[in-house]
Scaffold this motif. Structure first.
Motif, PDB file in Angstrom:
ATOM      1  N   SER A  50      -1.529 -13.602   2.783  1.00 39.40           N
ATOM      2  CA  SER A  50      -0.321 -12.735   2.992  1.00 39.40           C
ATOM      3  C   SER A  50       0.144 -11.684   2.282  1.00 39.40           C
ATOM      4  CB  SER A  50       0.777 -13.952   3.221  1.00 39.40           C
ATOM      5  OG  SER A  50       0.673 -14.230   1.786  1.00 39.40           O
ATOM      6  N   ASN A  51       0.536 -10.745   2.968  1.00 40.24           N
ATOM      7  CA  ASN A  51       0.811  -9.177   2.771  1.00 40.24           C
ATOM      8  C   ASN A  51       2.052  -9.360   1.732  1.00 40.24           C
ATOM      9  OD1 ASN A  51      -0.459  -6.664   4.011  1.00 40.24           O
ATOM     10  ND2 ASN A  51      -0.315  -7.803   5.425  1.00 40.24           N
ATOM     11  N   GLU A  64       0.968  -1.458  -0.102  1.00 36.41           N
ATOM     12  CA  GLU A  64      -0.498   0.017  -0.273  1.00 36.41           C
ATOM     13  C   GLU A  64       0.746   1.252  -0.398  1.00 36.41           C
ATOM     14  OE1 GLU A  64      -2.350  -0.468   3.767  1.00 36.41           O
ATOM     15  OE2 GLU A  64      -1.112   0.182   4.818  1.00 36.41           O
ATOM     16  N   SER A  65       2.205   1.502   0.590  1.00 33.06           N
ATOM     17  CA  SER A  65       3.092   2.672   0.590  1.00 33.06           C
ATOM     18  C   SER A  65       3.396   3.052  -1.079  1.00 33.06           C
ATOM     19  CB  SER A  65       4.613   1.629   1.390  1.00 33.06           C
ATOM     20  OG  SER A  65       4.788   0.710   0.827  1.00 33.06           O
ATOM     21  N   PHE A  66       3.814   2.307  -1.817  1.00 30.52           N
ATOM     22  CA  PHE A  66       3.256   1.969  -3.315  1.00 30.52           C
ATOM     23  C   PHE A  66       2.434   3.491  -3.088  1.00 30.52           C
ATOM     24  CE2 PHE A  66       3.035   2.129  -7.610  1.00 30.52           C
ATOM     25  CZ  PHE A  66       4.496   1.908  -8.666  1.00 30.52           C
ATOM     26  N   LEU A  67       1.412   3.300  -3.349  1.00 35.25           N
ATOM     27  CA  LEU A  67       0.498   4.487  -3.493  1.00 35.25           C
ATOM     28  C   LEU A  67       0.659   5.511  -2.831  1.00 35.25           C
ATOM     29  CD1 LEU A  67      -2.752   2.598  -4.015  1.00 35.25           C
ATOM     30  CD2 LEU A  67      -1.425   3.276  -5.737  1.00 35.25           C
ATOM     31  N   ASP A  68       1.651   5.986  -2.258  1.00 30.32           N
ATOM     32  CA  ASP A  68       2.060   6.864  -1.075  1.00 30.32           C
ATOM     33  C   ASP A  68       0.700   7.820  -0.703  1.00 30.32           C
ATOM     34  OD1 ASP A  68       3.786   8.351   0.493  1.00 30.32           O
ATOM     35  OD2 ASP A  68       3.801  10.056  -1.175  1.00 30.32           O
ATOM     36  N   GLN A  92      -5.591  -7.190   0.134  1.00 26.72           N
ATOM     37  CA  GLN A  92      -5.453  -8.204   0.153  1.00 26.72           C
ATOM     38  C   GLN A  92      -4.781  -8.527   1.529  1.00 26.72           C
ATOM     39  OE1 GLN A  92      -5.343 -11.177  -0.538  1.00 26.72           O
ATOM     40  NE2 GLN A  92      -3.723 -12.050   1.421  1.00 26.72           N
ATOM     41  N   ALA A  93      -4.742  -8.594   2.609  1.00 24.54           N
ATOM     42  CA  ALA A  93      -4.514  -8.820   4.015  1.00 24.54           C
ATOM     43  C   ALA A  93      -4.079  -7.208   4.384  1.00 24.54           C
ATOM     44  CB  ALA A  93      -2.459  -9.437   4.184  1.00 24.54           C
ATOM     45  N   ARG A 119       0.872 -17.297 -10.103  1.00 19.58           N
ATOM     46  CA  ARG A 119       1.180 -17.788  -9.146  1.00 19.58           C
ATOM     47  C   ARG A 119       1.761 -16.805  -7.735  1.00 19.58           C
ATOM     48  NH1 ARG A 119       6.757 -20.374 -10.621  1.00 19.58           N
ATOM     49  NH2 ARG A 119       6.654 -21.246  -7.807  1.00 19.58           N
ATOM     50  N   LEU A 120       1.628 -15.437  -7.510  1.00 17.58           N
ATOM     51  CA  LEU A 120       2.042 -14.564  -7.107  1.00 17.58           C
ATOM     52  C   LEU A 120       0.863 -13.948  -6.411  1.00 17.58           C
ATOM     53  CD1 LEU A 120       4.642 -13.549  -5.080  1.00 17.58           C
ATOM     54  CD2 LEU A 120       4.251 -10.823  -6.900  1.00 17.58           C
ATOM     55  N   LEU A 121      -0.251 -14.087  -6.641  1.00 17.83           N
ATOM     56  CA  LEU A 121      -1.317 -13.534  -6.221  1.00 17.83           C
ATOM     57  C   LEU A 121      -1.815 -14.916  -5.353  1.00 17.83           C
ATOM     58  CD1 LEU A 121      -3.446 -11.630  -5.911  1.00 17.83           C
ATOM     59  CD2 LEU A 121      -4.808 -11.860  -8.290  1.00 17.83           C
ATOM     60  N   THR A 122      -2.015 -16.115  -6.159  1.00 20.37           N
ATOM     61  CA  THR A 122      -2.785 -17.606  -5.524  1.00 20.37           C
ATOM     62  C   THR A 122      -2.010 -17.944  -4.232  1.00 20.37           C
ATOM     63  OG1 THR A 122      -3.246 -18.209  -7.652  1.00 20.37           O
ATOM     64  CG2 THR A 122      -3.089 -19.691  -5.916  1.00 20.37           C
ATOM     65  N   SER A 123      -0.901 -17.538  -4.655  1.00 23.03           N
ATOM     66  CA  SER A 123       0.288 -17.782  -3.067  1.00 23.03           C
ATOM     67  C   SER A 123      -0.238 -16.655  -1.701  1.00 23.03           C
ATOM     68  CB  SER A 123       1.011 -17.906  -3.132  1.00 23.03           C
ATOM     69  OG  SER A 123       2.962 -18.044  -1.784  1.00 23.03           O
ATOM     70  N   MET A 124      -0.103 -15.524  -2.398  1.00 19.93           N
ATOM     71  CA  MET A 124      -1.467 -14.304  -0.984  1.00 19.93           C
ATOM     72  C   MET A 124      -2.080 -14.439  -0.569  1.00 19.93           C
ATOM     73  SD  MET A 124       0.594 -10.448  -3.348  1.00 19.93           S
ATOM     74  CE  MET A 124       0.068  -9.636  -2.237  1.00 19.93           C
TER      75      MET A 124
END
Length: 532
Positions: free
Chosen positions: A463-464, A210-214, A224-225, A453-458
């Motif tokens: 997890s974040n 979320e910090s990416f959107l500042d 997510q999480a 894969r990354l989204l499914t794993s999260m």
């Protein structure tokens, strides 16, 4: 299959059996942020033990002081490129202490714009210019966008290939340099038509911290999480309007129809002031520089694109001057996310696919792109980066909406023929056909893509984004620390640390111009059609 492609493959089969494609030239540039043990972007300086980021040929930084950039030499065998890249990681981990190399394209936890430190290249005029260019990127676009990382894949064909192709196409009367440049631009146009395939297969950024959107928000993303924002079907948010996109540059409308068009448009952009950038000012009242110029582009490197024609530059020569003077030497693919599941962010399967795809782009007919098609191609890319894994997604092909998977199946059939050509040398085995076979199921199984894969794993782990990627980073760090380096390469990298630091010192000691004069002479030369 088109008549042109079938004819080209038929004519090249015999030379392929004699090893023509065994001499493809490849280089890899791989970026990766340094992060601390808490998954936050590092605030420490580039380790002196890695050498000078100004002069080291293989280990430098990109925008940020924290953004490592590895550059391999040019190799003809993929495994050699990958092993060199691996040794750069192994060498770095000897000198990073507790820090880790972030293996994802979207950044880790940030703490606002100023938490992304701008790279410092020392006190020389050339080093100062590099730093101020990055300050200009900050005032124009912000630092957070510049914390994104990726893979650049450099590709070229050997000289004897071009001599043969020119003869086979009956173009002996054309200047050899012009022929090569023209055909590379045909490759680039087809790449633009079909780069969405690479975004689908290799995109690996479906979410962000979320910090990416500042402090901002985006209605297309869901939580997510407790700290992450994701998109259900996105393939590469890095390549979306959240990442490397710029509305000012979009007006340049570079669709790569010819070398003259490309060079002329870039030259126009570096000499044409932009009102909003003029308001920012080039120099402040205290005499400090905030950007190199107020033009649409400060320098040519500021232009963002998913592919570029390139030539190695000489001293005091801009990229456009090199292209204009000596033609296209190689192309640089720039739309590739880091695959966080791979320690190097890329593997041989992906390289073999890229080679097949690029040769297919070269051998397939490639008419000029008009403004309408250019806009449609941009729209197709947008659809795929935002929702490529949606099974119902369609793309517009010549005014007709068609399912992505249907279009991909047709392309993969043609790629199979090109892969057979590349595997034509008995010594080559079936590496390119094997790569296509390994990747083809991703079109029917979107969750098997890196983004899936990354989204499914999260989601499965609750997890974040940062926690998920940190787990991968720790495992990769342990792997690199445990692996031995190739002995001679380790010795070379040890020597380059001191050599590069000495070279930077020599450059700084040899500077006798003030910076204002240096920049005035630079732009006087850069604005010319040939270097002064």
């Amino acid at each position: 299959m088109s008549e042109q492609l079938a004819s080209a493959i038929a004519r090249l089969k015999a030379p392929a059996r004699q090893g023509l494609f065994g001499r493809l030239r490849r280089g890899i540039e791989k970026e990766g942020l340094r992060v601390n043990a808490d998954g936050q972007i590092s605030q420490t300086s580039h380790p002196r033990a890695l050498g000078s980021k100004l002069t080291h040929p293989y280990i430098t930084t990109d925008y940020s002081e924290s953004l490592l950039e590895y550059i391999t030499p040019v190799f003809t065998r993929p495994k050699d490129s990958l092993e060199f890249l691996a040794d750069l990681h192994r060498f770095s981990y000897r000198n990073l202490g507790d820090e880790l190399i972030w293996p994802a394209s979207m950044p880790p936890r940030l703490n606002g714009n100023d938490s992304v430190p701008i790279a410092d290249y020392g006190t020389s005029n050339s080093g100062t210019m590099k730093h101020i260019y990055r300050k200009g990127l900050d005032v124009r676009y912000g630092r957070i966008m510049q914390s994104i990382a990726g893979i650049h894949y450099n590709f070229s064909l050997p000289d004897d290939f071009w001599v043969l192709l020119q003869r086979l196409e009956g173009a002996e009367g054309e200047d050899a340099r012009d022929f090569r440049s023209r055909r590379y631009f045909e490759l680039i146009r087809n790449f633009r038509r079909h780069s969405w395939i690479l975004l689908y297969l290799f995109g690996a950024s479906p979410g962000v911290d979320e910090s990416f959107l500042d402090g901002g928000n985006d209605d297309r993303l869901k939580r997510q999480a407790d700290r992450s924002l994701v998109s259900a079907y996105a393939t590469s948010l890095r390549m979306s309007d959240l990442g490397y996109q710029n509305k000012v540059q979009a007006q340049l409308k570079i669709c790569f129809n010819s070398l003259d068009n490309f060079v002329g448009t870039l030259r126009h952009a570096i000499v044409t002031p932009w009102k909003d950038y003029e308001k920012l000012g080039v120099k402040q009242t205290d005499g400090s520089w905030s950007q190199l110029s107020s033009s649409i582009l400060q320098i040519e490197n500021e232009y963002y694109s998913d592919i570029r024609p390139k030539r190695v530059t000489k001293q005091n020569e801009t990229p456009s001057q090199a292209l204009e003077g000596r033609g296209v030497e190689y192309i640089e693919v720039r739309c590739l996310d880091l695959n966080p599941f791979l320690p190097l962010g890329i593997d041989e399967t992906q390289i073999r696919f890229l080679d097949t795809f690029l040769i297919w782009c070269l051998l397939t007919e490639s008419p000029w792109i008009d403004d309408e098609e250019c806009a449609n191609l941009d729209n197709s890319k947008r659809r795929v980066v935002e929702a490529g894994r949606d099974p119902s997604l369609t793309l517009n092909v010549k005014g007709e909406e068609r399912k992505l998977r249907e279009i991909a199946a047709n392309v993969m059939d043609e790629l199979g023929e090109v892969a057979g050509l590349l595997d034509g040398d008995d010594k080559a085995g079936s590496a390119h056909r094997d790569a296509l076979a390994a990747l083809a199921p991703r079109f029917d199984q979107p969750d098997s893509t890196p983004s899936g894969r990354l989204l499914t794993s999260m989601i499965d782990n609750g997890s974040n984004f940062v926690d998920e990627v940190m787990g991968l980073a720790r495992g990769q760090a342990e792997q690199f620390k445990a692996e031995p380096m190739e002995r001679a390469r380790g010795y070379l990298l040890d020597q380059l640390v001191e050599t590069s630091l000495q070279q930077q010192g020599d450059i700084e000691a040899g500077d006798h111009q003030d910076f204002d004069t240096f920049m005035a002479e630079y732009f006087a030369s850069a604005h010319a059609t040939q270097p002064a």
